[in-house]
Design a protein around this motif. Structure first.
Motif, short mmCIF file in Angstrom:
data_model
loop_
_atom_site.label_atom_id
_atom_site.label_comp_id
_atom_site.label_asym_id
_atom_site.label_seq_id
_atom_site.Cartn_x
_atom_site.Cartn_y
_atom_site.Cartn_z
N TRP A 22 6.82 11.14 2.80
CA TRP A 22 5.51 11.58 3.26
C TRP A 22 5.51 11.97 4.74
O TRP A 22 4.76 12.83 5.16
CB TRP A 22 4.44 10.53 2.97
CG TRP A 22 4.62 9.20 3.63
CD1 TRP A 22 5.24 8.11 3.10
CD2 TRP A 22 4.21 8.82 4.95
NE1 TRP A 22 5.25 7.07 4.00
CE2 TRP A 22 4.62 7.48 5.15
CE3 TRP A 22 3.55 9.48 5.98
CZ2 TRP A 22 4.39 6.80 6.33
CZ3 TRP A 22 3.32 8.80 7.16
CH2 TRP A 22 3.73 7.47 7.34
N GLU A 23 6.37 11.34 5.53
CA GLU A 23 6.40 11.70 6.96
C GLU A 23 6.84 13.15 7.14
O GLU A 23 6.23 13.90 7.90
CB GLU A 23 7.35 10.79 7.76
CG GLU A 23 6.81 9.41 8.00
CD GLU A 23 7.63 8.34 7.30
OE1 GLU A 23 8.19 8.66 6.21
OE2 GLU A 23 7.71 7.23 7.83
N ARG A 62 -8.35 4.42 -4.32
CA ARG A 62 -8.71 4.46 -2.90
C ARG A 62 -9.85 3.46 -2.76
O ARG A 62 -10.96 3.69 -3.25
CB ARG A 62 -9.16 5.87 -2.53
CG ARG A 62 -9.94 5.96 -1.23
CD ARG A 62 -9.03 5.82 -0.02
NE ARG A 62 -9.61 6.54 1.13
CZ ARG A 62 -10.35 5.97 2.08
NH1 ARG A 62 -10.60 4.67 2.03
NH2 ARG A 62 -10.83 6.70 3.06
N LYS A 79 0.83 -1.21 0.00
CA LYS A 79 0.00 0.00 0.00
C LYS A 79 0.86 1.25 0.00
O LYS A 79 1.99 1.24 0.48
CB LYS A 79 -0.92 0.00 1.23
CG LYS A 79 -2.03 -1.02 1.12
CD LYS A 79 -2.80 -1.19 2.40
CE LYS A 79 -2.07 -2.06 3.39
NZ LYS A 79 -2.88 -2.41 4.57
N GLN A 105 1.15 5.48 0.99
CA GLN A 105 0.60 6.48 1.89
C GLN A 105 0.27 7.74 1.08
O GLN A 105 1.13 8.29 0.42
CB GLN A 105 1.60 6.83 2.98
CG GLN A 105 2.06 5.63 3.79
CD GLN A 105 0.94 4.97 4.58
OE1 GLN A 105 -0.10 5.57 4.83
NE2 GLN A 105 1.14 3.71 4.95
N GLN A 106 -0.98 8.12 1.14
CA GLN A 106 -1.41 9.33 0.45
C GLN A 106 -1.74 10.40 1.49
O GLN A 106 -2.39 10.13 2.49
CB GLN A 106 -2.65 9.02 -0.39
CG GLN A 106 -3.31 10.25 -0.99
CD GLN A 106 -4.71 9.95 -1.49
OE1 GLN A 106 -4.91 9.69 -2.67
NE2 GLN A 106 -5.68 9.97 -0.60
N LEU A 107 -1.26 11.62 1.26
CA LEU A 107 -1.62 12.74 2.14
C LEU A 107 -2.80 13.49 1.55
O LEU A 107 -2.81 13.76 0.36
CB LEU A 107 -0.43 13.70 2.28
CG LEU A 107 0.88 13.13 2.81
CD1 LEU A 107 1.93 14.23 2.89
CD2 LEU A 107 0.69 12.48 4.17
N LYS A 132 4.14 15.48 5.86
CA LYS A 132 3.01 15.56 6.79
C LYS A 132 3.36 16.48 7.97
O LYS A 132 2.58 17.35 8.35
CB LYS A 132 2.68 14.15 7.29
CG LYS A 132 1.45 14.07 8.20
CD LYS A 132 1.06 12.61 8.44
CE LYS A 132 -0.24 12.46 9.19
NZ LYS A 132 -0.17 12.77 10.60
N LEU A 135 -3.93 10.91 6.52
CA LEU A 135 -3.10 9.89 5.90
C LEU A 135 -4.02 8.74 5.47
O LEU A 135 -4.76 8.22 6.28
CB LEU A 135 -2.07 9.41 6.91
CG LEU A 135 -0.89 8.61 6.42
CD1 LEU A 135 -0.05 9.42 5.44
CD2 LEU A 135 -0.03 8.17 7.60
N THR A 136 -3.96 8.37 4.20
CA THR A 136 -4.83 7.31 3.71
C THR A 136 -3.99 6.30 2.94
O THR A 136 -3.04 6.67 2.25
CB THR A 136 -5.87 7.89 2.71
OG1 THR A 136 -6.36 9.12 3.21
CG2 THR A 136 -7.02 6.94 2.51
N GLU A 137 -4.36 5.05 3.07
CA GLU A 137 -3.67 4.02 2.29
C GLU A 137 -4.35 3.84 0.95
O GLU A 137 -5.56 3.65 0.88
CB GLU A 137 -3.68 2.70 3.06
CG GLU A 137 -2.83 2.79 4.30
CD GLU A 137 -2.76 1.48 5.06
OE1 GLU A 137 -3.75 0.73 5.02
OE2 GLU A 137 -1.70 1.22 5.65
#
Lengths: 446, 145
Positions: free
Chosen positions: B52-53, B116, B2, B4-6, B56, B68-70
């Motif tokens: 992404w960390e 998604r 997966k 990580q989407q912001l 974010k 944060l979405t997978e």
């Protein structure tokens, strides 16, 4: 020695708190004695009060029992404006050691005065406030109430010192420094307006400071109405117990009433401030337990006695004994003021009603603002709400649902269609004092 | 498997998009792809970036609400019918797509689809079972200069 024993005992009481535990009969005797004295003093020295009594054909001797207070005329806020600046003083200026004044958003401010004795009583009731909120000697109190003409800062300052706490007189504002001192000075108690603390919590989170891991354990909040939902939010986010305190400059400033460890209503320091509840429409006194407007009489004030002052705050008196053991009566938390109310399309609306709706949907209280406008002669209400991580969704449908739920919850309570706008975080102005919830642009012309 | 989407909340006002993008550009973070969904009043900016960390943290410190979405990336041949074939498989498997967006890579003949899903783990199982190529984060980020 005794003082140290009192202070150091965990859960023990400060000697200043002794009047909180007076037997009812003794308390009523003290009240009657002080009431007779203060009425006589106001009659002798305050022209407005004397002329009102004379008009009614009564003299201070009319006060034989506590209930006789109902024969006296009310004092209202405009009386303070009309006699600006010193017209209600009962002491010569040579005996007055302090003046405070309201911010005066409309016209002239209102001015209040204190003799040395008044300052001592004020310090005592604030020390009783802090003690009721679980503070002891050895606590480090960050006082983020504004210092200056506003009574909050100095009232809490003197009370904190009287209790024996270590007071940090930081005043309001400079939030990053507030957070730095909470951490560096190992602050254990803090006082300010609830809306300012909510902002501090938010800012601490942004700065990566977890307030729950710091020694801060007591929050004392007042000067504006706030809800139980806001309390839960503050307590969970900051890892503290949050207490509601009540006061107003006209009476003394903070220190009129305070919650205790039970957090079930505010004990009124009624040996100094005599409470009545009246029907705000008719002025009739209401029995304990019934909701109405709080009316206060200062029983020991020298420089500026207030007789039956109408606070505009809506509450009721709780007569049941409190689990903390205090015998002085409690009042319910102030949810609304008759002043905060606005009228839209003929409907009376309190910001607290909108707050209750937002809380029900979100679980915590978001930053919000109510904006009133007029379009083609019709009043419109919009509520702007800052998006929080709790409600934010990566899906449009998710956000639209939040928006719809919020709007419906408000409409359900006030019965008027609202335009609900979700806005970015930090776009609604933060206040370092009392929060401004309602922006009325209806008379700005269009 | 997966990614990580912001996601960021933005008000639908002129200039609102530029500020967050500048904030992450200042951290030298390159955006692999983005999509913008909007209504008359607000918008949601969705970003896929390598760090992404950091992104974010930077955005949250600057005051944005970041979620944060997978999501799942699938590559298909960049030619007519490539997307349709992949969607047919998802539909046959009864997989619910909340939203998707697509982009093609500068090199190669592949297009990347970002999905998604309601249930990303089950979706990945189905996709692998149907011989579709699920692109891992490492693989995808190898395309970022």
């Amino acid at each position: 020695m005794l003082r140290e024993l009192w202070n150091d005992a965990e859960g023990g009481f400060h000697p200043a708190s002794a009047p909180d535990f007076l037997p009812q009969t003794a308390l009523r005797e003290v009240q009657l004695r002080r009431l007779r004295a203060v009425v006589a003093r106001a009659y002798e020295h305050v022209e407005l009060f004397r002329s009102r009594l004379d008009e009614r054909g009564i003299t201070p001797d009319a006060i034989q029992r506590l209930e006789d207070i109902q024969r006296l005329p009310f004092t209202v806020k405009t009386d303070l404006r009309d006699t600006y600046p010193f017209g209600l003083f009962a002491s010569p200026m040579s005996d007055v050691v302090r003046l405070h004044a309201s911010s005066g958003t409309t016209g002239k401010p209102i001015v209040v005065a204190y003799t040395r004795e008044d300052v001592e009583v004020w310090s005592e009731v604030m020390a009783r406030t802090f003690a009721a909120c679980g503070m002891h000697r050895g606590d480090i109190l960050q006082n983020a109430f504004g210092y200056g003409l506003f009574t909050g800062g100095l009232g809490a300052h003197y009370g904190g010192e009287a209790l024996g706490a270590t007071v940090i007189p930081i005043s309001g504002g400079n939030t990053d420094r507030q957070i730095m001192l909470i951490r560096d000075f190992q602050v254990t108690a803090l006082c300010c307006t609830p809306s300012y603390f909510t902002y501090m919590v938010e800012r601490a989170r942004e700065l990566g400071v977890d307030l729950r891991e710091l020694p801060l354990k007591i929050g004392i909040f007042g000067a504006e109405p706030w809800t139980d939902g806001m309390r839960k939010h503050i307590e969970a986010e900051a890892g503290i117990k949050a207490y509601d305190i009540y006061g107003l400059s006209e009476i003394t400033g903070p220190g009129v009433a305070s919650e205790c460890c039970a957090q079930e209503g505010l004990h009124i320091f009624e040996d100094h401030f005599y409470p009545e509840i009246i029907d705000p429409e008719t002025g009739e006194a209401l029995p304990d337990g019934e909701e109405g407007e709080l009316v206060l009489t200062t029983l020991s004030k020298k420089a500026m006695p207030m007789i039956r002052y109408r606070t505009r705050d809506i509450t009721s008196i709780i007569t049941e004994p409190c689990s903390c053991g205090r015998t002085i009566r409690r009042m319910r938390r102030i949810g609304r003021r008759s002043d905060d109310m606005f009228i839209i399309r003929g409907v009376n609306v309190f910001p607290s009603q909108i707050e209750a709706a937002l809380l029900r949907v979100e679980g915590t209280l978001p930053h919000y603002q109510i904006i009133l406008t007029r379009s083609h002669g019709l009043d419109q209400i919009a509520v702007e709400i800052e998006v929080t991580p709790e409600v934010f969704s990566d899906k449009i449908r998710g956000l639209e649902e939040v928006r719809k739920r919020l709007a419906q919850a408000i409409e359900h309570i006030i019965g008027i269609r609202v335009e609900l706008r979700l806005v970015e975080p930090r776009t609604i102005a933060r206040s370092e004092g009392k929060a401004k919830r309602v922006i009325d642009r209806r008379n700005e012309g269009s | 498997m997966k990614l990580q989407q912001l996601s960021l909340f933005l008000e639908n006002r002129p200039g609102r998009l530029e500020a967050p993008l500048t904030a992450i550009a200042n951290e030298d973070i390159n955006i692999l792809t983005l999509s913008l969904a909007d209504t008359a009043q607000f918008g949601i900016l969705r970003l896929i970036v390598k760090e992404w960390e950091t992104a974010k943290r930077v955005l949250e410190q600057a005051g944005w609400v970041v979620n944060l979405t997978e999501v799942v990336a699938v590559d298909v041949l960049d030619r007519p019918g490539g997307l349709a074939a992949a969607l047919k498989i998802l539909e046959d498997a009864g997989l619910n797509v909340e939203y998707m967006y697509a982009f093609s890579l500068r090199r190669g003949d592949k297009a990347i689809l970002i999905f998604r899903f309601e249930d990303p783990d089950r979706a990945i199982e189905v996709l692998l079972d149907k011989q579709l190529h699920v692109v891992s984060a490492e693989e995808l980020m190898s395309f970022v200069p």
